[in-house]
Design an enzyme around this catalytic site. Structure first.
Site, PDB file in Angstrom:
ATOM      1  N   GLU A 279      -5.769  -6.091   4.723  1.00 43.80           N
ATOM      2  CA  GLU A 279      -4.588  -6.001   5.594  1.00 43.80           C
ATOM      3  C   GLU A 279      -4.937  -6.210   7.061  1.00 43.80           C
ATOM      4  OE1 GLU A 279      -5.151  -4.082   3.005  1.00 43.80           O
ATOM      5  OE2 GLU A 279      -3.293  -3.485   2.007  1.00 43.80           O
TER       6      GLU A 279
ATOM      7  N   GLU B 157      -4.089  -1.189  -3.808  1.00 42.54           N
ATOM      8  CA  GLU B 157      -3.382   0.084  -3.610  1.00 42.54           C
ATOM      9  C   GLU B 157      -2.609   0.483  -4.870  1.00 42.54           C
ATOM     10  OE1 GLU B 157      -1.696  -1.433   0.191  1.00 42.54           O
ATOM     11  OE2 GLU B 157      -2.312   0.518   0.945  1.00 42.54           O
TER      12      GLU B 157
HETATM   13  C1  LIG Z   1      10.263  -2.235  10.091  1.00 47.48           C
HETATM   14  C2  LIG Z   1       8.930  -1.665   9.783  1.00 47.48           C
HETATM   15  C3  LIG Z   1       8.752  -1.417   8.358  1.00 47.48           C
HETATM   16  C4  LIG Z   1       7.350  -1.033   8.104  1.00 47.48           C
HETATM   17  C5  LIG Z   1       7.125  -0.816   6.697  1.00 47.48           C
HETATM   18  C6  LIG Z   1       7.274  -2.067   5.898  1.00 47.48           C
HETATM   19  C7  LIG Z   1       6.559  -1.899   4.628  1.00 47.48           C
HETATM   20  C8  LIG Z   1       6.250  -3.216   4.036  1.00 47.48           C
HETATM   21  C9  LIG Z   1       5.279  -3.105   2.929  1.00 47.48           C
HETATM   22  C10 LIG Z   1       3.989  -2.987   3.537  1.00 47.48           C
HETATM   23  C11 LIG Z   1       2.943  -2.873   2.536  1.00 47.48           C
HETATM   24  C12 LIG Z   1       1.715  -2.875   3.292  1.00 47.48           C
HETATM   25  C13 LIG Z   1       0.543  -2.696   2.435  1.00 47.48           C
HETATM   26  C14 LIG Z   1       0.137  -3.911   1.737  1.00 47.48           C
HETATM   27  C15 LIG Z   1      -0.126  -4.992   2.434  1.00 47.48           C
HETATM   28  C16 LIG Z   1      -0.642  -6.165   1.745  1.00 47.48           C
HETATM   29  O1  LIG Z   1      -0.901  -6.203   0.575  1.00 47.48           O
HETATM   30  S1  LIG Z   1      -0.831  -7.498   2.711  1.00 47.48           S
HETATM   31  C17 LIG Z   1      -1.497  -8.691   1.599  1.00 47.48           C
HETATM   32  C18 LIG Z   1      -2.918  -8.425   1.302  1.00 47.48           C
HETATM   33  N1  LIG Z   1      -3.455  -9.489   0.501  1.00 47.48           N
HETATM   34  C19 LIG Z   1      -4.121 -10.496   1.019  1.00 47.48           C
HETATM   35  O2  LIG Z   1      -4.360 -10.588   2.205  1.00 47.48           O
HETATM   36  C20 LIG Z   1      -4.561 -11.547   0.044  1.00 47.48           C
HETATM   37  C21 LIG Z   1      -4.201 -12.888   0.574  1.00 47.48           C
HETATM   38  N2  LIG Z   1      -4.552 -13.937  -0.355  1.00 47.48           N
HETATM   39  C22 LIG Z   1      -5.806 -14.406  -0.473  1.00 47.48           C
HETATM   40  O3  LIG Z   1      -6.735 -13.957   0.131  1.00 47.48           O
HETATM   41  C23 LIG Z   1      -5.986 -15.557  -1.403  1.00 47.48           C
HETATM   42  O4  LIG Z   1      -4.757 -16.215  -1.522  1.00 47.48           O
HETATM   43  C24 LIG Z   1      -6.487 -15.153  -2.814  1.00 47.48           C
HETATM   44  C25 LIG Z   1      -5.614 -14.091  -3.444  1.00 47.48           C
HETATM   45  C26 LIG Z   1      -7.943 -14.659  -2.707  1.00 47.48           C
HETATM   46  C27 LIG Z   1      -6.457 -16.418  -3.733  1.00 47.48           C
HETATM   47  O5  LIG Z   1      -7.173 -17.467  -3.115  1.00 47.48           O
HETATM   48  P1  LIG Z   1      -7.081 -18.973  -3.673  1.00 47.48           P
HETATM   49  O6  LIG Z   1      -7.245 -18.969  -5.119  1.00 47.48           O
HETATM   50  O7  LIG Z   1      -8.013 -19.775  -2.815  1.00 47.48           O
HETATM   51  O8  LIG Z   1      -5.592 -19.447  -3.410  1.00 47.48           O
HETATM   52  P2  LIG Z   1      -4.804 -19.647  -2.042  1.00 47.48           P
HETATM   53  O9  LIG Z   1      -4.687 -21.106  -1.771  1.00 47.48           O
HETATM   54  O10 LIG Z   1      -5.347 -18.809  -0.976  1.00 47.48           O
HETATM   55  O11 LIG Z   1      -3.372 -19.055  -2.425  1.00 47.48           O
HETATM   56  C28 LIG Z   1      -2.551 -19.687  -3.406  1.00 47.48           C
HETATM   57  C29 LIG Z   1      -1.103 -19.520  -2.995  1.00 47.48           C
HETATM   58  O12 LIG Z   1      -0.764 -18.138  -3.034  1.00 47.48           O
HETATM   59  C30 LIG Z   1      -0.202 -17.736  -1.796  1.00 47.48           C
HETATM   60  N3  LIG Z   1      -0.539 -16.331  -1.559  1.00 47.48           N
HETATM   61  C31 LIG Z   1      -1.736 -15.776  -1.675  1.00 47.48           C
HETATM   62  N4  LIG Z   1      -1.660 -14.468  -1.429  1.00 47.48           N
HETATM   63  C32 LIG Z   1      -0.378 -14.186  -1.154  1.00 47.48           C
HETATM   64  C33 LIG Z   1       0.334 -13.003  -0.815  1.00 47.48           C
HETATM   65  N5  LIG Z   1      -0.249 -11.811  -0.752  1.00 47.48           N
HETATM   66  N6  LIG Z   1       1.657 -13.107  -0.591  1.00 47.48           N
HETATM   67  C34 LIG Z   1       2.299 -14.299  -0.678  1.00 47.48           C
HETATM   68  N7  LIG Z   1       1.666 -15.454  -0.998  1.00 47.48           N
HETATM   69  C35 LIG Z   1       0.350 -15.399  -1.232  1.00 47.48           C
HETATM   70  C36 LIG Z   1      -0.830 -18.693  -0.787  1.00 47.48           C
HETATM   71  O13 LIG Z   1      -0.067 -18.766   0.367  1.00 47.48           O
HETATM   72  C37 LIG Z   1      -0.839 -19.982  -1.564  1.00 47.48           C
HETATM   73  O14 LIG Z   1       0.469 -20.481  -1.518  1.00 47.48           O
HETATM   74  P3  LIG Z   1       0.760 -22.021  -1.509  1.00 47.48           P
HETATM   75  O15 LIG Z   1       0.021 -22.576  -0.319  1.00 47.48           O
HETATM   76  O16 LIG Z   1       2.235 -22.142  -1.380  1.00 47.48           O
HETATM   77  O17 LIG Z   1       0.211 -22.567  -2.798  1.00 47.48           O
END
Ligand SMILES: CCCCCCCCCCCCC/C=C/C(=O)SCCNC(=O)CCNC(=O)[C@H](O)C(C)(C)COP(=O)(O)OP(=O)(O)OC[C@H]1O[C@@H](n2cnc3c(N)ncnc32)[C@H](O)[C@@H]1OP(=O)(O)O
Length: 690
Positions: A123, A103
């Protein structure tokens, strides 16, 4: 954080810095706001490139922040502000641009990506929608149909596909930041209006009426309203918990103190599988797909001949499904156990019979070279007993796959009291290489998954005795979200599996009295009697349901079952009562959850996340309910305790309904959130409260 640098000439480079995936935390958002302002104000800057450090553009909004109040600059105005900048802004996408990351890129005027980058709006898998303008900008860029596909599936797409769809302006195999810098220098000074996606009309297919056009005008407001609803929903919390629990289980630890960060794993390149039934075949394929050379051994000639035809075909199919040009691993078939002497790891997958498995392990320990890891695919037998007949008990672990083994994501890695950290680390890492969610579990009958299944199945049978039908039980469970109710699932996996286990446990079979109390507790002989009638499930075309012949898939209600149940109740003087779906759910699910608490109490699973990952990835527990332990927290531990007490009072001869000590302790300290249970349990253990 975001780092600002001025490249030689007129380009400002903004680098997102939040390892490991540069998620858009409050600090990163603040950094972006500040650095964009700085670029705007600097008259020498004519264009801007936004990139991420360490080869990752951005993994999206910081999911960890969703659990608390949102601090720092909000995402939506931040992206709007970037779009409004009057100098060209390009996103240089490496690694990933997911969710809020994509985004953010859509708010930029241009998008350049490395050919290996992955893009997507996942999402939906977290119970949300692309609420930072993604639901509005993407359809305006690539049209409704393609945008809906990406938004509703949440799938990750390659840079090549993104280029074809029109999301990207350029894809490169070279340094993406250099390419983006060159790109913005070239376009500096050109009008930007057509690059501000939120201001463009949405290209709609001709069959979409004007109502939709109007809806798109109000899109940003609608996006915010819908996101607010989703954001506060239990499903979103459950899906986000499931995302983290999948990752928590990778950071395994054993009661001995050995853990993922202090135990070295061996890298396996040559393995053997013993026994080429359904499970063995799947395991061979799963190993070969990771590029491991496999010696596939089956001592029965007929089975070997069938497997050597079937396995290559399975491998081809699965490689095709995963878009791998050629299956990477090499498989050799043999009927001779001696042929495993050179491998580094063996997985035994013979029939589930302890004496047969002991025989295989005795043989393996004499033919394999010293140091070979010996694993068993048993679904619940004692790993320690197997280890005891080998020369190196430390090198024995369970690797419990789920059928079909090359497809199902779950792997239980079972450690016995003598399993070495190296053996556990190797099995865990091998599981990861095979694309599995590997969970380390202790050695107890049924391990974690099947141990919890027992009280669940038991309650389902008792409900039939008391008046329910298989359909009523299955419907209640399917309504909850299971893809299949317990009776349809039992028919699919074969009713003889449990029958054999019960016979081995002395619960049924010749010489066992046909009563409804066995070994001092309530027992339902119903499933035994169904098997005795030759009804073993789908494979015989009859089980709890009827099918269109052996191997049939479509379950239909069977009058035989209803007559059988009535006769059974009459024989035992049971009066059928009407049972509400709520009671079906409580009895089946709370009994299962209670066993989960017992497992945590016995330290057979390191934390609730381990149990929940096992149930979501191996047993069809609906992901939007997080897992059994998460669900218990959502329902309220006090309520679960109260209902278990109620059902145990009504059925005192069912020990599985007796609330676990851990559940009582958690309620006594005020039902803390599931994320804190691990720590609580460890403390209680230290103080001998459990
Ligand atoms: C009261 C009401 C209010 C309403 C309004 C509120 C507004 C709030 C804002 C809202 C915004 C909404 C719009 C946006 C939403 C989003 O973006 S949601 C997130 C979307 N992204 C994902 O789903 C990606 C998730 N991650 C992955 O798929 C994978 O991690 C990866 C990026 C493909 C990498 O994979 P890989 O190399 O295999 O590593 P992993 O082991 O999976 O991850 C490593 C560590 O990183 C942490 N992590 C990954 N992504 C995130 C993240 N997005 N946020 C936080 N942390 C993340 C993951 O947990 C691992 O952590 P550790 O285990 O501690 O190492």
């Amino acid at each position: 954080m975001a780092m600002y640098s001025r490249l030689p000439g007129s380009v400002a480079l903004i680098t997102l810095q939040n390892p490991p995936v540069n998620a858009l935390s409050a600090a990163v958002r603040q950094g972006i706001v500040d650095t964009v302002q700085r670029a705007l104000k600097d008259p020498k800057v004519t264009s801007v490139v936004i990139c991420g450090q360490n080869g990752k553009f951005c993994g999206g909004a910081d999911i960890r922040e969703f659990a608390g109040p949102m601090l720092g600059p909000p995402l939506v105005p931040m992206i709007h502000a970037i779009e409004a900048v009057d100098k060209p802004v390009a996103a240089a996408i490496e690694g990933v641009a997911l969710g809020g990351g994509l985004e953010l890129a859509l708010g930029c005027h241009y998008r350049i990506a490395h050919s290996k980058a992955l893009l997507g709006l996942p999402e939906v898998t977290l119970g949300l929608l692309p609420g930072a303008g993604g639901s509005q900008r993407l359809p305006r860029l690539i049209g409704l149909t393609a945008a809906l596909d990406l938004i509703t599936t949440g799938r990750h797409i390659s840079a090549a596909e993104a280029l074809k769809l029109g999301i990207l302006d350029q894809v490169t195999d070279n340094n993406v930041v250099d390419q983006a810098v060159e790109f913005v220098r070239r376009v500096a000074g050109q009008p930007l209006d057509s690059r501000r996606l939120s201001t463009l009309p949405c290209p709609c297919p001709p069959d979409v009426d004007s109502l939709l056009d109007k809806a798109m005008v109000k899109g940003m407001e609608k996006e915010r309203d819908l996101l607010t609803t989703l954001f506060n929903s239990g499903q979103a919390r459950a899906l986000q918990y499931a995302f983290f629990s999948q990752r928590v289980v990778g950071k395994w630890s054993l009661p001995s103190g050995a853990s993922w960060d202090n135990s070295a794993a061996r890298t396996i390149s040559k393995a053997a599988v013993i026994g080429l039934g359904t499970m063995g075949r799947g395991i061979v394929v799963a190993l070969a797909l990771t590029g491991i050379s496999v010696v596939a051994v089956e001592t029965q000639e007929k089975q070997l001949a069938e497997a050597s035809q079937a396995v290559p075909a399975m491998l081809q199919r699965e490689a095709g499904r995963r878009s791998l040009a050629t299956p990477p691993g090499v498989i050799s078939f043999s009927s001779n156990l001696q042929d495993v002497s050179e491998v580094e790891l063996v997985i035994e997958a013979v029939f589930e019979d302890m004496s047969l498995k002991l025989q295989v392990f005795r043989h393996l320990t004499s033919v394999c070279r010293p140091g070979t890891l010996l694993c068993s695919n048993t679904s619940g037998l004692d790993i320690d007993q197997l280890a005891a007949v080998t020369q190196s008990p430390g090198l024995v672990v369970g690797m419990h796959f789920f059928a079909p083994a090359h497809v199902m994501k779950l792997l239980e890695v079972v450690y016995g009291p003598r399993s070495s950290p190296e053996a556990v680390a190797t099995a865990m890492q091998l599981g990861k290489r095979m694309g599995k969610v590997s969970v380390a579990v202790g050695n107890c009958p049924g391990f974690v998954g099947n141990r919890m299944l027992k009280p669940y199945l038991e309650q389902a049978n008792f409900l039939l005795e008391e008046g329910a039908t298989p359909q009523q039980v299955d419907e209640a469970l399917e309504e909850f979200g299971f893809p299949m109710g317990v009776f349809r699932m039992s028919d699919l996996s074969g009713l003889d599996v449990g029958w054999r286990i019960r016979k081995e446990a002395g619960l049924t079979g010749p010489g066992v009295e046909s009563t409804r109390t066995r070994q001092g507790r309530r027992y339902s002989p119903l499933p035994d009697q169904v098997c005795e009638a030759g009804r073993l499930g789908q494979k015989t075309g009859r089980g709890w349901y009827q099918y269109d012949g052996p191997g049939g898939r479509v379950a239909r209600s069977d009058p035989w079952v209803h007559i059988f149940l009535e006769a059974y109740r009459a024989e035992h003087g049971l009066v059928a009562r009407s049972i509400a779906p709520e009671e079906i759910l409580e009895r089946c699910l709370y009994a299962l959850i209670n066993e989960g608490f017992n497992i945590l109490q016995d330290a057979m699973a390191a934390g609730p996340e381990d149990i929940d990952a096992i149930y979501v990835f191996g047993y069809g527990w609906p992901r939007h309910h997080g897992g059994p332990m998460f669900h218990a927290g959502q329902v309220g531990l006090g309520r679960i305790l109260e209902r278990l007490q109620h059902h145990h009072h009504n059925h005192p001869d069912v020990p599985h309904l007796k609330p676990s000590t851990l559940l009582r302790r958690l309620v006594a300290v005020g039902s803390p959130p599931v994320q804190t249970w691990r720590e609580f349990i460890n403390k209680e253990r230290v103080h001998s409260q459990l």
